[in-house]
Enzyme design. Structure first.
Site, PDB file in Angstrom:
ATOM      1  N   LYS A 274      56.970  38.495 -13.016  1.00 28.39           N
ATOM      2  CA  LYS A 274      56.592  37.808 -11.743  1.00 28.39           C
ATOM      3  C   LYS A 274      55.399  38.351 -11.552  1.00 28.39           C
ATOM      4  O   LYS A 274      54.860  39.427 -11.911  1.00 28.39           O
ATOM      5  CB  LYS A 274      57.694  38.786 -11.054  1.00 28.39           C
ATOM      6  N   ARG A 348      71.824  34.471 -13.530  1.00 28.27           N
ATOM      7  CA  ARG A 348      72.916  33.356 -13.697  1.00 28.27           C
ATOM      8  C   ARG A 348      73.447  33.580 -15.115  1.00 28.27           C
ATOM      9  O   ARG A 348      74.408  33.457 -15.329  1.00 28.27           O
ATOM     10  CB  ARG A 348      72.418  31.794 -13.557  1.00 28.27           C
TER      11      ARG A 348
HETATM   12  N1  BES Z   1      66.085  37.808  -8.430  1.00 28.37           N
HETATM   13  C1  BES Z   1      65.325  36.699  -8.295  1.00 28.37           C
HETATM   14  C2  BES Z   1      65.500  35.833  -7.080  1.00 28.37           C
HETATM   15  C3  BES Z   1      65.027  36.526  -5.955  1.00 28.37           C
HETATM   16  C4  BES Z   1      63.779  35.984  -5.387  1.00 28.37           C
HETATM   17  C5  BES Z   1      65.652  37.417  -5.144  1.00 28.37           C
HETATM   18  C6  BES Z   1      63.144  36.486  -4.267  1.00 28.37           C
HETATM   19  C7  BES Z   1      65.063  38.006  -3.985  1.00 28.37           C
HETATM   20  C8  BES Z   1      63.988  37.446  -3.530  1.00 28.37           C
HETATM   21  C9  BES Z   1      65.902  35.828  -9.340  1.00 28.37           C
HETATM   22  O1  BES Z   1      66.042  36.268 -10.686  1.00 28.37           O
HETATM   23  C10 BES Z   1      64.763  34.757  -9.904  1.00 28.37           C
HETATM   24  O2  BES Z   1      63.655  35.170 -10.492  1.00 28.37           O
HETATM   25  N2  BES Z   1      64.860  33.668  -9.814  1.00 28.37           N
HETATM   26  C11 BES Z   1      63.915  32.671 -10.040  1.00 28.37           C
HETATM   27  C12 BES Z   1      64.524  31.378 -10.698  1.00 28.37           C
HETATM   28  C13 BES Z   1      63.480  30.368 -11.174  1.00 28.37           C
HETATM   29  C14 BES Z   1      62.756  31.128 -12.748  1.00 28.37           C
HETATM   30  C15 BES Z   1      64.221  29.156 -11.726  1.00 28.37           C
HETATM   31  C16 BES Z   1      63.063  32.193  -8.677  1.00 28.37           C
HETATM   32  O3  BES Z   1      63.769  31.827  -7.923  1.00 28.37           O
HETATM   33  O4  BES Z   1      61.639  32.028  -8.886  1.00 28.37           O
HETATM   34 ZN    ZN Z   2      64.424  36.710 -12.065  1.00 33.81          ZN
END
Ligand code: BES
Ligand code: ZN
Ligand code: ZN
Length: 498
Positions: A274, A348
């Site tokens: 990230k 997930r």
């Molecule tokens: N923990 C994050 C989702 C999230 C984002 C929670 C912002 C709280 C605030 C999750 O694990 C994630 O990173 N999801 C990705 C999925 C994508 C790679 C398909 C996302 O939402 O960008």
């Molecule tokens: Zn994530």
């Protein structure tokens, strides 16, 4: 904060709070009546919603602060408006370093006394939340006093005192646990590791009489939770599978509600790393876990007649030579193979195993999972509403009722079969990302792949609602504790409807 009901004005209160309407002469306390008449004639104060007027009066030789709080038009008042204004009053009082408060109970012709009272108390308690244990200047300050709040009952309200007192006792517990959920999330990830979280749940279990079973890496491995372990592998802090069991309804032993919470104590994204700005708040990626842990503790504390099992697959998503990588194909407890397209879609994977475990090993008959799962949920519904996916409309309908009653808003997204195609891999059974479109839906459906068809299931994506960037209404900046009041209300109504 200490809240109590009071028949007459507590002699020592230094602050008197009076709620008033824009369109009537109602005033929530007798104190200050005369002054209010003068204010109404001579000032700009109109008692519109959120408007406040500050003045003081001399009583028994003491100077008292008097606050008039506008409620707007009587017909337009709602319980959520009450909750919000109550929190605003408390935040103001904290700012002014006041600590002893008398408040008059709001009256309204179209809202029930119980609901008005509940909303006021919830607003006061939620608004009083502070996370300042790492701020010496605040923590040790003389001004950081415990607020003593007395709710003043009029003569006619006194007949309801017992009812109100019982409500007060329950709300103190439920909101107390919502604040514990906030604390768990607000603790930074260097402190709140999977092990610390597990230890804390153990403590909660002992204090509130529910069973806690912590499984470490070797047991998780024996269970075959390959997807969960793949995510956890990159961290030196080993994963913990936290299982909570509360059996309060012996007569219906086979009727068990399962609660699963996403428990990423930190999510760096892994090799699909990230950007820094998104990473700073990722200690909050165990918000779902914090919610279900707190709900189970609240239900156990209140000894509700219901059976609950909770599961949290707690781990960290980090980078090391052990981490899983984009392109890997991993197994799962269900035996399904998953192609990992993005290591940041880790929640997930942990939930797939947790949900499969709770249905097949713990034999629950219904499941709700709560997860900070997708950024797409924030894009779709902002910070206001939790996204929901379900395989059972009736189950959803019942939970939606609780959302309406508690104002912890949820909204169902469609889950038509067509969306499922997006998560089918060419070289494995599933892939963990379904493309940019409908990200919240495909993430939910991925978890749904591990739920038996005949088990009613609701998935709640709290990515948008579990965290607030700023202090607003009854939230402070940071964790919101969302879902605790919602699920407690659902479980309570479910337990009494049997
Ligand atoms: N923990 C994050 C989702 C999230 C984002 C929670 C912002 C709280 C605030 C999750 O694990 C994630 O990173 N999801 C990705 C999925 C994508 C790679 C398909 C996302 O939402 O960008
Ligand atoms: Zn994530
Ligand atoms: Zn995550």
């Amino acid at each position: 904060m200490n809240i109590k009901l009071c028949e007459n004005l507590g002699a020592n209160a230094n602050t008197l709070v009076n709620f008033v309407y824009q369109d009537s002469d109602f005033i929530s306390m007798n104190e200050g009546q005369d002054i209010y008449q003068i204010i109404k004639k001579n000032s700009q104060f109109k008692a519109t919603y959120n408007e406040m007027f500050f003045t003081s009066l001399v009583k028994d030789g003491d100077l008292k602060n008097l606050i008039f709080v506008g409620l707007g038009k009587s017909k337009e008042l709602t319980t959520d408006k009450i909750r919000k204004i109550a929190a605003k009053v408390i935040k103001k009082v904290i700012k002014e370093n006041k600590s002893e408060i008398n408040v008059g109970l709001i009256k309204n012709s179209h809202l029930k006394l119980e609901n008005i009272f509940s909303a006021m108390v919830e607003g006061f308690l939620l608004g009083d939340y502070r996370f300042d244990k790492y701020k010496n200047s605040k923590k040790n300050s003389k001004d950081n006093k415990v607020i003593e709040l007395s709710i003043i009952l009029s003569n006619e309200e006194k007949t309801n005192q017992e009812l109100l007192n019982n409500i007060l006792i329950e709300i103190k517990e439920v909101v107390g646990f919502a604040c514990i959920a906030r604390n768990l999330v607000n603790e930074p990830a260097n402190i709140m590791t999977p092990e610390k979280l597990a230890n804390y749940v153990n403590k909660l279990g002992k204090e509130n009489n529910f069973e806690v079973n912590i499984m470490d890496e070797s047991l998780i491995n024996e269970l075959g939770m390959e997807a969960f372990l793949a995510v956890a592998k990159g961290s030196a802090n080993s994963p913990k599978l936290i299982v909570m069991r509360y059996f309060g309804d012996d007569a219906n032993k086979n009727d068990v509600l399962g609660l699963v919470g996403k428990g990423l104590t930190y999510d760096s994204g892994g090799y699909s790393i990230k950007p820094t700005e998104s990473m700073v708040t990722m200690k909050s990626d165990m918000g779902g876990a914090a919610t279900i842990i707190s709900v189970i503790a609240a239900v156990a504390k209140m000894k509700l007649k219901v059976n609950l099992i909770g599961v949290v697959a707690a781990c960290e998503n980090l980078i090391s030579d052990k981490s899983y990588k984009p392109g890997d194909i991993i197994g799962s407890m269900a035996g399904k193979y998953i192609e990992v397209l993005n290591t940041d879609a880790e929640g997930r994977l942990t939930l797939a195993d947790a949900v499969y475990y709770i249905i097949n090993k713990e034999k629950v008959t219904k499941v709700i999972d709560v997860a900070t799962l997708t950024g797409a949920a924030i894009i779709a519904l902002g910070n206001i509403t939790t996204a929901a996916i379900t395989n059972n409309e009736q189950f959803y309908f019942e939970l939606k009722k609780s959302a309406d009653l508690t104002d912890e808003k949820i909204w169902q997204l469609p889950s038509f079969d067509e969306y499922r195609e997006q998560i089918i891999s060419k070289i494995a059974d599933l892939k963990n990302v379904g493309g940019r479109s409908a990200g919240t839906i495909t993430a939910g459906l991925f978890i749904g792949e591990f739920v038996k068809d005949d088990i009613p299931w609701i998935h709640l994506d709290i990515a948008g609602t579990s965290w607030s960037d700023k202090s607003k209404d009854y939230y402070s900046a940071g964790a919101t504790g969302i879902g605790v009041r919602l699920l407690y209300d659902y479980i309570k109504r479910y337990s009494t409807s049997k």
